[in-house]
Design a protein around this motif. Structure first.
Motif, PDB file in Angstrom:
ATOM      1  N   ARG A  75     137.681   0.745  43.094  1.00  9.83           N
ATOM      2  CA  ARG A  75     136.588  -0.005  43.722  1.00  9.83           C
ATOM      3  C   ARG A  75     137.180  -0.961  44.767  1.00  9.83           C
ATOM      4  O   ARG A  75     138.110  -1.714  44.460  1.00  9.83           O
TER       5      ARG A  75
ATOM      6  N   ARG B 199     148.705  -0.219  40.238  1.00  9.08           N
ATOM      7  CA  ARG B 199     147.923  -1.457  40.426  1.00  9.08           C
ATOM      8  C   ARG B 199     148.703  -2.485  41.253  1.00  9.08           C
ATOM      9  O   ARG B 199     148.130  -3.180  42.100  1.00  9.08           O
TER      10      ARG B 199
ATOM     11  N   TYR C  84     141.806  -0.758  40.537  1.00 11.11           N
ATOM     12  CA  TYR C  84     141.908   0.551  39.871  1.00 11.11           C
ATOM     13  C   TYR C  84     141.280   0.426  38.481  1.00 11.11           C
ATOM     14  O   TYR C  84     141.712  -0.382  37.669  1.00 11.11           O
ATOM     15  N   ASP C  85     140.252   1.243  38.194  1.00 12.01           N
ATOM     16  CA  ASP C  85     139.552   1.187  36.897  1.00 12.01           C
ATOM     17  C   ASP C  85     139.734   2.538  36.196  1.00 12.01           C
ATOM     18  O   ASP C  85     139.239   3.568  36.670  1.00 12.01           O
ATOM     19  N   ASP C  86     140.476   2.517  35.062  1.00 13.44           N
ATOM     20  CA  ASP C  86     140.695   3.790  34.335  1.00 13.44           C
ATOM     21  C   ASP C  86     139.598   4.035  33.282  1.00 13.44           C
ATOM     22  O   ASP C  86     139.735   4.878  32.418  1.00 13.44           O
ATOM     23  N   HIS C  87     138.502   3.306  33.329  1.00 10.79           N
ATOM     24  CA  HIS C  87     137.331   3.449  32.437  1.00 10.79           C
ATOM     25  C   HIS C  87     137.611   3.030  30.998  1.00 10.79           C
ATOM     26  O   HIS C  87     136.736   3.145  30.147  1.00 10.79           O
TER      27      HIS C  87
ATOM     28  N   ARG D  10     137.944   0.186  29.695  1.00 17.48           N
ATOM     29  CA  ARG D  10     137.212  -0.987  29.236  1.00 17.48           C
ATOM     30  C   ARG D  10     135.895  -0.619  28.582  1.00 17.48           C
ATOM     31  O   ARG D  10     135.497  -1.189  27.594  1.00 17.48           O
TER      32      ARG D  10
END
Lengths: 230, 296
Positions: free
Chosen positions: B67, B141, B153-156, B158
């Motif tokens: 994002r 990151r 960077y979001d690796d999902h 969470r």
């Protein structure tokens, strides 16, 4: 090796709570002998019979069946030993939902014997006790004498070495008593050891005219050999 | 398995000495049927939860999102930088920048279809496909922070982890419920067997009088109770399977829509009656041994 004694009680004392039924009793029943056990009500006849097939263990002393000490045997070993002992009680107990024939066959069934073969041979046995016509009936449908004879048939179906009868004529008339006595005498003549508890002196006298018997009397906590007064 | 073989081989002569009637017969059959019915449901739930957890984990584990929230004048430059970095990073299988229409579709459940998306300042989203081993996330990151400060960077993980945990937790609870059902079934059958043994004191006296060993007396009761349990559990299982099959399916309904059995999973409910019978066999044998020992 032949058994030296079928049943032996060595210095046996039997107590319930504070009540000592008999003390320091010793006796031996030789193979093939016929003994009556008599005495007043409550003297301990039934208890002594129960000691003789391992149903009870003595408070003190030792009971040996076929030279094996019952005090050193577990329930299964005693159960196996009981297949050599036929027992007839005054209040003959049956499994009421099974037929008379199935009840008589029970010793064969539980010992894993050949039930079909025994069923084939059973007609002769039922004839012997005079119950052939009642084989398919249920035990509650039988009279007292018929129940005693059915119990006797069940007791002998495995051809045991010992017959223990606890007041087998207690609930029947004289004619039936003589019939049952006759069956016991026949078994003794075939070489079976018989111990019959009874308070019926007439029956004992009748037996003495037909077979060699010894009479043991339980009195005042001791067993004595009854004499000629009988 | 030996117990089941013994049960199936059986000893009908021993079984016949026990009267067929009695309240314990109905109690055993009814309990076994009810417990099998519940067991089928719980089994379906456990398998579905496990399957769902696996599906969620698998579908999300090979994707990530970058994002980019940066001032308008810098956003496009940072997006290109990010795509370059991603293309150079081992473990990244591919990237795809989401269009405005796709972002509108994502927001539609919350804001409706009339949302004037062009008036909003939305971040740029890049959908990232990972290879089997995935990237060095920490290193990636750090590089993004250095070269494109607006990129995250979001690796999902969470939001993926709680969902997978919830599904796994549901499966664990279902298995605990299954265990409790087994315990209750065993205890009920054991109590019924104890009651039957007590009620048949005369039968046991006679059997002992004629020289029956404990194992014979025990067999007389175990076969009877095992077969009753088998019959009851079979009936409960069939009803349970019908009930599970009747659960309505909702497209996209998540776990609720997926409760049921798929493929080889149908073998599991078929094992319920056999497991119940084996349990009854063990429980009755233990109860009989205890009662015979107490009787002396």
């Amino acid at each position: 090796m032949a058994d030296r004694s079928a049943i032996a009680l060595n210095s046996v004392t039997m107590s319930y709570s504070d009540n000592t039924l008999f003390r320091d009793v010793s006796l031996q029943l030789a193979p093939g002998s016929f003994h009556f056990l008599t005495g007043p009500s409550g003297a301990g006849k039934t208890t002594l019979i129960k000691l003789c097939y391992g149903e009870l263990q003595p408070t003190e002393g030792r009971v040996t069946l076929f030279d094996e000490d019952t005090g050193h045997m577990d329930r299964d070993a005693i159960a196996r030993l009981r297949r050599r002992i036929g027992v007839v009680h005054q209040d003959c107990r049956f499994i009421d939902h099974l037929s008379v024939a199935e009840n008589v066959l029970l010793p064969v069934t539980v010992s894993g014997g050949n039930v079909e073969a025994a069923r084939t041979d059973m007609s002769e046995l039922m004839n012997w006790v005079g119950l052939n016509a009642l084989s398919d009936h249920r035990p509650p449908e039988l009279s007292g004498g018929e129940r005693q004879r059915a119990a006797l048939a069940r007791a002998v179906i495995l051809s045991p070495d010992i017959i223990l009868a606890d007041e087998p004529t207690g609930n029947v008339d004289w004619e039936m008593s003589l019939k049952i006595l006759g069956l016991l005498i026949e078994l003794n003549l075939l070489g079976k050891t018989v111990l019959c508890a009874t308070h019926d002196m007439s029956l004992i006298r009748q037996a003495k005219t037909r077979v060699s018997t010894r009479v043991l009397r339980l009195r005042d906590g001791a067993v004595e050999l009854a004499g000629a007064e009988l | 398995m030996n117990a089941l073989l013994t049960l199936l081989k059986g000893d009908t002569s021993a079984e016949s000495v026990v009267p067929r009637t009695g309240y314990t017969a109905m109690l055993t059959i009814a309990c076994a049927a009810a417990m099998a019915f519940l067991a089928v449901f719980v089994l379906a739930l456990a398998l579905s939860a496990g399957r769902q957890a696996g599906d969620w984990e698998a579908s999300l584990a090979d994707t990530a999102t970058v994002r980019i929230s940066a001032p308008v004048e810098m956003a496009a430059v940072q997006a290109e930088t990010v795509e370059t970095i991603l293309s150079q990073t081992p473990g990244i299988g591919g990237t795809r920048r989401l269009s405005n229409d796709e972002q509108a579709l994502l927001l539609q459940p919350w804001f409706g279809s009339d949302l004037p998306i062009e008036t909003l300042r939305l971040p740029i989203l890049i959908d990232v496909t990972l290879t089997e081993n995935g990237p060095d996330v920490i290193g990636l990151r750090q590089r993004l922070a250095a070269e494109a400060p607006g990129a995250v960077y979001d690796d999902h993980g969470r939001w993926r982890a709680p969902m997978v945990d919830a599904a796994r937790g549901l499966r664990t609870l279902s298995l605990i419920a299954l265990l409790l059902i087994a315990i209750v079934t065993g205890v009920t059958v054991a109590l019924a067997a104890s009651a039957a043994i007590s009620a048949n004191g005369q039968v046991i006296d006679v059997l002992r009088l004629v020289g029956a060993e404990d194992s014979y007396i025990t067999r007389a009761f175990t076969r009877r109770f095992s077969l009753r349990t088998l019959a009851g559990a079979a009936a409960g299982t069939i009803i349970g399977l019908f009930a599970v099959a009747l659960i309505p399916t909702v497209a996209g309904g998540g776990l609720a829509s997926a409760v049921g059995f798929q493929g080889a999973e149908w073998i599991w409910p078929l094992l319920v009656p056999l497991a119940a019978a084996a349990l009854a066999f063990a429980a009755t044998r233990a109860a009989a041994a205890r009662r015979l020992k107490e009787a002396g």
